[in-house]
Design an enzyme around this catalytic site. Structure first.
Site, PDB file in Angstrom:
ATOM      1  N   HIS A  53       0.848  -1.190   0.000  1.00 25.91           N
ATOM      2  CA  HIS A  53       0.000   0.000   0.000  1.00 25.91           C
ATOM      3  C   HIS A  53       0.885   1.242   0.000  1.00 25.91           C
ATOM      4  CE1 HIS A  53      -4.028  -1.721   1.673  1.00 25.91           C
ATOM      5  NE2 HIS A  53      -3.408  -2.614   0.931  1.00 25.91           N
ATOM      6  N   GLU A  55       0.832   3.946   1.827  1.00 27.88           N
ATOM      7  CA  GLU A  55       1.270   4.386   3.149  1.00 27.88           C
ATOM      8  C   GLU A  55       2.422   3.537   3.674  1.00 27.88           C
ATOM      9  OE1 GLU A  55      -3.357   4.697   3.359  1.00 27.88           O
ATOM     10  OE2 GLU A  55      -1.854   3.557   2.229  1.00 27.88           O
ATOM     11  N   CYS A  83      -6.552   2.313   5.373  1.00 26.67           N
ATOM     12  CA  CYS A  83      -7.235   1.072   5.747  1.00 26.67           C
ATOM     13  C   CYS A  83      -6.752   0.642   7.139  1.00 26.67           C
ATOM     14  CB  CYS A  83      -6.929   0.002   4.703  1.00 26.67           C
ATOM     15  SG  CYS A  83      -5.221  -0.616   4.800  1.00 26.67           S
ATOM     16  N   CYS A  86      -2.889   0.024   7.302  1.00 28.31           N
ATOM     17  CA  CYS A  86      -2.098   1.251   7.218  1.00 28.31           C
ATOM     18  C   CYS A  86      -2.286   2.110   8.460  1.00 28.31           C
ATOM     19  CB  CYS A  86      -2.445   2.010   5.948  1.00 28.31           C
ATOM     20  SG  CYS A  86      -1.926   1.105   4.468  1.00 28.31           S
TER      21      CYS A  86
END
Length: 157
Positions: A53, A55, A83, A86
């Protein structure tokens, strides 16, 4: 243009890099003292890894650049509300402030589905949402519209 908008544009540039490799366009930057110290963009499909991801990539790059896992002097700018995974990485890395563009009604863990930052963990970052929301949302809307169109065209052949 505000400081938050300027730094969100840097995250948007990262999202465009994801888009250029046909990934869902999500981008992030980690900032310390107004300097970008970590960047990342979504690479789940190309990297074939659920952890890739934006992040997580930005946090990883910042930790490497700064030489430690504690990012307590840093802020994270991301185009989509984080999410659960993260948000957990943000808490664990001690990021002091999170700024996101658009909400995520399916997995958002700072406001939309739940607010992990409000729970009694050992660290609670400040969180600001809705910065350049329309621009961030348009990146995602346009990407998925084009994806559906390509799928429809392929189904016809």
């Amino acid at each position: 243009m505000t400081r938050d908008e300027s730094l969100m544009y840097a995250a948007i540039e990262q999202a465009k890099l994801a888009r250029s490799i046909d990934e869902v366009p999500i981008g992030a930057v980690v900032v310390k003292d107004d300097e970008i110290v970590g960047v990342g963009y979504n690479r789940r499909e190309t990297g074939k890894n659920a952890l890739y991801h934006a992040e997580i990539e930005a946090i990883d790059n910042a930790c490497k650049k700064l030489g430690g896992w504690r990012l307590w002097q840093c802020e994270l700018y991301v185009t989509l509300e984080p999410c659960p995974m993260c948000a957990g990485a943000i808490i664990n890395s001690r990021i002091k402030r999170v700024v996101y563009g658009c909400t995520d009604p399916k997995a958002g863990s700072c406001k939309s589905v739940t607010d992990l930052f409000a729970l009694p963990y050992n660290h609670r970052p400040e969180c600001v949402g809705g910065v350049l929301e329309q621009e961030c949302s348009a990146l995602l809307t346009d990407f998925f519209r084009e994806l559906r169109k390509r799928k429809s065209e392929n189904d016809e052949h």
